[in-house]
Design a protein around this motif. Structure first.
Motif, PDB file in Angstrom:
ATOM      1  N   ASP A   1       0.850  -1.183   0.000  1.00 55.97           N
ATOM      2  CA  ASP A   1       0.000   0.000   0.000  1.00 55.97           C
ATOM      3  C   ASP A   1       0.893   1.242   0.000  1.00 55.97           C
ATOM      4  O   ASP A   1       1.644   1.477   0.948  1.00 55.97           O
ATOM      5  CB  ASP A   1      -0.899  -0.027   1.238  1.00 55.97           C
ATOM      6  N   LYS A   2       0.816   2.042  -1.050  1.00 54.60           N
ATOM      7  CA  LYS A   2       1.670   3.231  -1.187  1.00 54.60           C
ATOM      8  C   LYS A   2       1.401   4.248  -0.078  1.00 54.60           C
ATOM      9  O   LYS A   2       2.317   4.916   0.377  1.00 54.60           O
ATOM     10  CB  LYS A   2       1.468   3.887  -2.550  1.00 54.60           C
ATOM     11  N   TYR A   3       0.152   4.384   0.345  1.00 60.59           N
ATOM     12  CA  TYR A   3      -0.179   5.335   1.401  1.00 60.59           C
ATOM     13  C   TYR A   3       0.512   4.940   2.702  1.00 60.59           C
ATOM     14  O   TYR A   3       1.136   5.781   3.371  1.00 60.59           O
ATOM     15  CB  TYR A   3      -1.696   5.423   1.606  1.00 60.59           C
TER      16      TYR A   3
ATOM     17  N   ASN B   1       4.204   5.617   2.442  1.00 66.13           N
ATOM     18  CA  ASN B   1       4.522   7.037   2.559  1.00 66.13           C
ATOM     19  C   ASN B   1       4.410   7.530   3.996  1.00 66.13           C
ATOM     20  O   ASN B   1       5.260   8.280   4.468  1.00 66.13           O
ATOM     21  CB  ASN B   1       3.619   7.872   1.646  1.00 66.13           C
TER      22      ASN B   1
END
Length: 120
Positions: free
Chosen positions: A94-96, A99
């Motif tokens: 999951d990129k979120y 980050n």
């Protein structure tokens, strides 16, 4: 000993950090099931214990009425959170999540590098 201060942390970010602490602790629980050597076993106990305490601290923050919070962590808890964030930023699909964990990894790393811990 100095502490690490995290400021203006949203409830959503705290939930992500709590989940990553849980995932991090699970890895150490696996080491406890099949210890390779005494040092790894003791290290795993310490890491799992600190992660557990940190998980409960974050749980209290999530359950409070505030949507944005600031809090301080002792160096030991900050290091465990740093390691959990580092693992998540590398391994998360999951990129979120990657980050968010990268943000806190960098913040904690920067503050830890500025601490001068006296040697007793």
């Amino acid at each position: 000993m100095r502490t690490i201060k995290l400021t203006k942390v949203s409830r959503k970010h705290i939930e992500i950090l709590q989940e990553e602490i849980y995932n991090y602790a699970q890895g150490f629980k696996e080491h406890l099931k099949r210890p390779e050597n005494h040092s790894v076993y003791l290290y795993s106990i310490a890491q799992a214990d600190i992660a557990s305490n940190l998980w409960y601290l974050l749980r209290k923050k999530i359950e409070s009425d505030k949507n944005v919070q600031s809090f301080s962590l002792p160096a030991s808890e900050a290091i465990v959170l740093l390691n959990a964030c580092a693992n998540a930023s590398l391994l998360s699909a999951d990129k979120y999540v990657a980050n968010v964990t990268e943000i806190y990894k960098n913040e904690i790393d920067q503050q830890l590098k500025s601490i001068i811990i006296p040697i007793i």
